[in-house]
Design a protein around this motif. Structure first.
Motif, PDB file in Angstrom:
ATOM      1  N   HIS A   1       0.852  -1.166  -0.027  1.00 32.84           N
ATOM      2  CA  HIS A   1      -0.059   0.010  -0.090  1.00 32.84           C
ATOM      3  C   HIS A   1       0.887   1.135  -0.024  1.00 32.84           C
ATOM      4  O   HIS A   1       1.965   1.148   0.709  1.00 32.84           O
TER       5      HIS A   1
ATOM      6  N   THR B   1       3.716   2.951   2.979  1.00 34.96           N
ATOM      7  CA  THR B   1       3.081   2.074   4.069  1.00 34.96           C
ATOM      8  C   THR B   1       4.157   0.911   4.211  1.00 34.96           C
ATOM      9  O   THR B   1       4.636   0.439   3.192  1.00 34.96           O
TER      10      THR B   1
ATOM     11  N   THR C   1     -11.299  -2.158  10.294  1.00 38.83           N
ATOM     12  CA  THR C   1     -10.928  -1.038   9.126  1.00 38.83           C
ATOM     13  C   THR C   1     -10.431   0.047   9.759  1.00 38.83           C
ATOM     14  O   THR C   1      -9.664   0.686   9.396  1.00 38.83           O
ATOM     15  N   ALA C   2     -10.702   0.354  11.062  1.00 36.44           N
ATOM     16  CA  ALA C   2     -10.018   1.395  11.886  1.00 36.44           C
ATOM     17  C   ALA C   2      -8.668   1.057  12.062  1.00 36.44           C
ATOM     18  O   ALA C   2      -7.889   1.799  12.070  1.00 36.44           O
TER      19      ALA C   2
ATOM     20  N   ASP D   1      -6.881   1.653   8.821  1.00 39.57           N
ATOM     21  CA  ASP D   1      -6.664   3.157   8.596  1.00 39.57           C
ATOM     22  C   ASP D   1      -5.772   3.637   9.502  1.00 39.57           C
ATOM     23  O   ASP D   1      -4.936   4.608   9.332  1.00 39.57           O
TER      24      ASP D   1
ATOM     25  N   VAL E   1      -2.029   2.654   8.287  1.00 39.91           N
ATOM     26  CA  VAL E   1      -1.610   3.553   7.115  1.00 39.91           C
ATOM     27  C   VAL E   1      -1.374   5.047   7.541  1.00 39.91           C
ATOM     28  O   VAL E   1      -0.566   5.320   7.161  1.00 39.91           O
ATOM     29  N   GLY E   2      -2.067   5.391   8.613  1.00 35.74           N
ATOM     30  CA  GLY E   2      -2.035   6.786   9.102  1.00 35.74           C
ATOM     31  C   GLY E   2      -0.811   6.963   9.558  1.00 35.74           C
ATOM     32  O   GLY E   2       0.171   7.995   9.501  1.00 35.74           O
TER      33      GLY E   2
END
Length: 604
Positions: free
Chosen positions: A68, A71, A206-207, A210, A213-214
Motif C-alpha cells: 500500500h 506504508t 477497518t479502523a 486506517d 496506514v496513517g
C-alpha cells in the motif's frame, strides 16, 4: 524443502518484531515477542517442521504482491478462474514500551466475481521444539505452549455463519472462507493476550487498518528526500524503520536467521541482532533523509553500550548485541531443521559477538561525529564514554583482529580495521577542537598519524598498486571502497584511483561486487558466496567521488534491477541473479540510501 525463493517475500512489522509473507500468502517467518526471540512460524527454514500461517485461494491461481503506497502494509492479490481477491497484511505499530503482545492482521477481500480462500494456522513454537495445544473458543482458537500463546480472532459480521467453516486438526486450525465481490472479512492473530477470542467487527478492523496506514504516512512525512529515486529510497527507509527495535533504538541486521550465502553451504548465520557497525552506518543515512529522531535514539543506544564497559579483549564495545543490549549470544545449531533448500547447519546465536573487530570504533565515532555536525549535543557522560573508548583503542589498535567480514580463519592485520581506527581518532580530535572538550590531544594526534603512516607503508602493495586486505598478503577487499568517504585520502589521489581500478578489475562483475575472494583469502569456512550488495552500492559511492558519474549512475541503476518485486534486498546476489543471505538486510538498504543521496548531489 521450501520452494519459495528468498526474494519472493514482503516484510511487515510492528517496530518490535516482524514477519515475512510469501507471494502466495504464507507467513513463513515470525518470531515473538521480539526479533531475536524463538520463531513461531519458520517454514522458511523447514517446510515440514517450521510452521506457517497461510491464506490463499483453494483453486488454481496466480498472485502478485505490492505495498500500500508509502506504508508497511502488504497486499497480495490473487487471480483465479472465478474471481479476484486479495489478502492485506499488516501489524499495528507498538509504542516505545517492550511488550509481549503483538498482532498480525490479515484482511481478506473479494474484488471481483467469487473466490474461496483456504486458511491454515500451524504454529511451531520455539523453533519447532515445543509442543502445543489448539483450543477452540467460539469461532476463534487459542494455541498454547509452555513458552507462548496465540489467539486467533475472527473478523465477522452478524449472519456470517454461512461464509466460513473452521476445523482443528492436531495442533493446527483450518478455515475455509467463501466470498463474493465486495465482501471483506479477515482474522487477527494476537500473541500473549489475556482475553479469549472475540468476534471483531469489520468497522473495528477497518479502523485498525486506517490507523496503521496513517501512522506510516505520518512517519514518512518527516522525510526530506526529494531526489530522483524517491520510491526505492522511501522503501529502504521504511524497511530500516521496520528493523529498528523501538524500545531501545537498536537496529537489527535482518529479521531472519540461517538464510544461506551459498545454497547448500554452511555460511548460514543469525542476523537478528544489533551490530555496532550496521547501526552506526544508519546514523548518516537517516540524517540524510531527515529522520533525526531515529539517529538520536541510536546515539543513546550506543552511549549506553560504551558506558556499560568491558567485553573481554574486544574492549568497551562488543561487535553485536541483542536488541535490549544483552550480550548472551552463544551460537548453537538446530539439527532438527533441514535449512533453506537443504542449507545446514541452521544456527541461532552468533559467536562473532566474541570477536575482536577494531573497525567498529571508527564507525561508532563517525556516527557520533555525524550527529554532532547535525546539531545534536553530546552530554558530558557521552564525551566521557568517547574518551574511554579512544583511550582503549590507543592501546589496542596495532594488533591482529577478525575484521569487518567476521572471518573465522584467524586474526590478521586488516587494513580496513586500521583505516577505521584512524577515523576514530580523527573524529575525536575534531570534536575536541570544535567544542573545547578536555582530551589527550597530543596522544590522539600521535595515534592518528601513526596509523596513517602504517597504512601507507604496510597496507599499500607496490606490485598490485593498490591498498590490500591485510598487511601480509596481496588480496583485495571491497571494504576499502569506503576509504575516500572517510577522508583518509582525497578522492582523486592517484593511490586511491589505482586501488579503485584494481577492485574494479578483480572484484566487480557488471556492477556486482564481491567483498573479497574466498579462494584467494581462506576465511575458515568451506564454499564460496555471492556478490555483496552493500559493496555494490559502496562501489557506486566510490565511482561518484572519483568523478566517474556515468559509470556510477549505470552501476546504481543496474543494482536497482536486483531488488525484489517490492523493493527489498537480501545480503547477497548469486551468479544467477537470485538473492541470497538473510532478508531483508539493513546494511544493503543503508548503502542504497547513501549512494542515492550522494549520486543525487553529484548530478545536481
Amino acid at each position: 524443502m521450501p520452494e519459495t525463493a528468498i526474494a519472493d517475500h514482503g516484510l511487515i512489522g510492528d517496530l518490535q518484531t516482524a514477519a515475512l509473507v510469501t507471494t502466495d500468502g504464507s507467513i513463513d517467518w515470525f518470531c515473538s515477542p521480539r526479533f531475536d526471540a524463538p520463531s513461531v512460524f519458520g517454514a522458511l527454514l523447514d517446510d515440514e517442521r517450521g510452521g506457517r500461517f497461510r491464506i490463499r485461494p483453494s483453486g488454481p491461481h496466480t498472485s502478485r504482491q505490492m505495498y500500500h503506497p508509502d506504508t508497511a502494509v502488504l497486499i497480495t492479490r490473487f487471480s483465479g478462474a472465478d474471481g479476484i481477491g486479495e489478502v492485506v497484511d499488516f501489524m499495528p505499530p507498538c509504542d516505545g514500551a517492550a511488550t509481549a503482545r503483538h498482532r498480525i492482521a490479515r484482511l481478506v477481500r473479494c474484488v471481483r466475481g467469487s473466490i474461496t480462500f483456504d486458511m491454515v494456522v500451524a504454529p511451531r513454537f520455539d523453533y519447532g521444539r515445543r509442543q502445543h495445544e489448539a483450543i477452540p473458543f467460539g469461532h476463534g482458537v487459542v494455541f498454547v505452549s509452555s513458552e507462548l500463546s496465540l489467539t486467533l480472532h475472527p473478523v465477522r459480521e452478524p449472519g456470517d455463519e454461512h461464509l466460513a467453516e473452521t476445523r482443528l486438526e492436531g495442533g493446527d486450525a483450518h478455515l475455509r472462507l467463501s466470498l463474493t465481490a465486495g465482501q471483506v472479512r479477515g482474522v487477527v492473530l494476537e500473541t500473549e493476550t489475556a482475553e479469549p477470542p472475540r468476534e471483531i467487527r469489520l468497522r473495528e478492523f477497518t479502523a485498525l487498518f486506517d490507523g496503521t496506514v496513517g501512522w506510516w504516512r505520518s512517519w514518512l512525512a518527516r522525510s526530506t528526500y526529494r531526489g530522483r529515486w524517491r520510491e526505492i529510497v522511501t522503501r529502504s527507509a521504511i524497511t530500516l524503520k521496520l528493523l529498528t527495535y523501538r524500545p531501545t533504538g537498536g537496529l537489527v541486521a535482518a529479521p531472519t536467521l540461517g538464510l544461506p550465502e551459498e545454497l547448500g553451504g554452511e555460511r548460514n548465520w543469525d542476523y537478528r541482532y544489533t551490530w555496532v557497525r550496521d547501526a552506526s552506518f544508519s546514523v548518516s543515512a537517516l540524517l540524510a533523509l531527515g529522520f533525526t529522531e531515529e539517529a538520536a535514539r541510536f546515539g543513546g543506544w550506543l552511549g549506553d553500550r560504551i558506558r556499560e564497559g568491558g567485553t573481554g579483549d574486544g574492549g568497551p564495545l562488543a561487535v553485536l548485541y541483542r536488541v535490549d543490549g544483552a550480550t548472551d549470544l552463544r551460537e548453537e545449531d538446530l539439527p532438527h531443521w533441514s535449512g533453506y533448500r537443504g542449507s545446514s547447519p541452521v544456527r541461532i546465536g552468533n559467536d562473532a559477538a566474541g570477536q575482536l573487530q577494531l573497525d567498529i570504533y571508527g564507525e561508532a565515532m563517525d556516527s557520533v561525529y555525524a550527529a554532532d555536525r547535525a546539531g545534536f549535543e553530546l552530554p558530558h557522560r557521552g564525551w566521557t564514554a568517547v574518551r574511554a573508548a579512544l583511550d582503549w583503542l590507543g592501546e589496542h589498535w596495532d594488533q591482529p583482529e577478525e575484521g569487518i567480514w567476521e572471518t573465522r580463519g584467524g586474526r590478521r592485520s586488516f587494513t580496513y580495521g586500521r583505516l577505521m581506527s584512524w577515523v576514530a581518532f580523527d573524529r575525536g580530535l575534531r570534536m575536541a577542537s570544535t567544542h573545547g572538550r578536555p582530551a589527550p590531544v597530543e596522544d590522539w594526534t600521535w595515534q592518528r598519524d601513526s596509523i596513517y603512516d602504517q597504512i601507507l607503508n604496510q597496507g599499500w602493495h607496490r606490485t598490485r598498486q593498490a591498498f590490500v586486505q591485510h598487511y601480509t598478503g596481496d588480496e583485495l577487499d571491497a571494504s576499502l571502497l569506503r576509504m575516500p568517504r572517510t577522508g583518509f585520502l582525497p578522492s582523486r589521489d592517484p593511490l586511491w584511483l589505482s586501488t579503485l581500478d584494481a577492485i574494479g578489475k578483480d572484484l566487480v562483475v557488471d556492477s556486482l561486487v564481491h567483498r573479497y575472494d574466498p579462494a584467494a583469502t581462506p576465511d575458515g569456512l568451506a564454499g564460496t558466496e555471492g556478490t555483496f550488495s552493500l559493496c555494490s552500492f559502496a562501489y557506486v559511492d566510490a565511482l561518484i567521488r572519483a568523478s566517474r558519474l556515468d559509470e556510477a549512475r549505470a552501476a546504481f541503476e543496474k543494482m536497482l534491477t536486483y531488488a525484489n518485486h517490492v523493493g527489498l534486498y537480501a545480503e547477497e546476489i548469486a551468479p544467477s541473479g537470485e538473492q541470497l543471505g538473510n532478508f531483508p538486510q539493513a546494511f544493503t538498504h543503508l548503502a542504497l540510501i547513501d549512494a542515492a543521496v550522494t549520486l543525487d548531489a553529484a548530478l545536481g
